[in-house]
Design an enzyme around this catalytic site. Structure first.
Site: not given
Ligand code: HPA
Length: 234
Positions: A4, A20, A24, A43, A87-90, A180-181, A203-204, A217
């Site tokens: 991958h 994610g 980004r 991918r 990890r960097i995310g929301s 989710m990760e 973010s929410d 964001r």
């Protein structure tokens, strides 16, 4: 090359930031890294390697959800020798005290399942952040006076949740936010003795129904990238 990731041997840095969203990853690499080159397009899950304050770093998209992140984390560690994965995310806030734009640093993760559940069997493994990274990220956030919460997060398997009753229990037990990760990132890193952390922006809000406008964001995401970089190289 792995199944991958198309990067050649040596093209992935020992420190990897994992948003994610692959776009980004592109934005963060173009904004914060010097001499960033694209090292993966397989991918469309873009990855870039460059340098930050003289330190070599890769920013590689993980995709959404633990099965996707797991593929990238495994290959980055096993095949490319990644040592530090952030990890960097929301995330969606699950406490009243956690507000939109606040930073959530995941100390530990609650989950219904991770891709490792099958072989843990009756064991409830507790995915846990690397303490050095966590302490450094908290310090970096404090230096910028960013409202920050360190604690338990919920790593969910589904975005479109059919069990809101479980959210109530998590809110009651102090879980800060849902994403989710992180649980799988911490589990894979633990398995291979590597350092991992998840730095998240709210973010929410699950309790109020508020959501961050898309223009905001980007700014919050930028703060998060810098905190992740400062933590990784402190
Ligand atoms: N659920 C799961 N993941 C998320 C959410 C959410 O509400 N918000 C941001 N990431």
């Amino acid at each position: 090359m792995t199944i991958h990731i198309g990067a050649k041997p040596g093209e992935i840095a020992e420190t990897v930031l994992m948003p994610g969203d692959p776009l980004r990853a592109k934005w963060a690499a173009e904004t914060f890294l010097e001499g960033a080159v694209c090292v993966n397009e397989v991918r469309g899950m873009l990855g870039f390697t460059g340098s930050w304050k003289g330190n070599r770093v890769t920013i590689q998209g993980s995709g959404m959800g633990m099965p996707s992140l797991s593929i990238y984390a495994n290959e980055l560690i096993r095949d490319y020798g990644a040592q530090t994965l952030v990890r960097i995310g929301s995330c969606g806030a699950m406490q009243e005290a956690v507000k939109l734009r606040d930073l959530v640093i995941a100390m530990s993760c609650t989950s219904m399942s991770t891709p490792s559940k099958g072989f843990f069997k009756e064991l409830n493994f507790a995915p846990c952040a690397d303490y050095g990274l966590l302490a450094a990220a908290a310090k970096a956030a404090e230096a910028r006076a960013l409202p920050t919460h360190c604690g338990n997060v919920y790593s969910a398997d589904v975005f479109y949740d059919e069990r809101p009753d479980l959210n109530e229990q998590m809110t009651r037990h102090g879980v800060l936010a849902v994403e989710m990760e992180a649980a799988e990132l911490y589990t894979v890193a633990a398995r291979f003795g590597r350092r991992a952390l998840a730095v998240l922006t709210v973010s929410d809000h699950l309790l109020t129904g508020e959501a961050l406008p898309s223009a905001d964001r980007q700014t919050s995401f930028g703060d998060m990238v810098e905190i992740a970089l400062e933590a990784a190289f402190s």
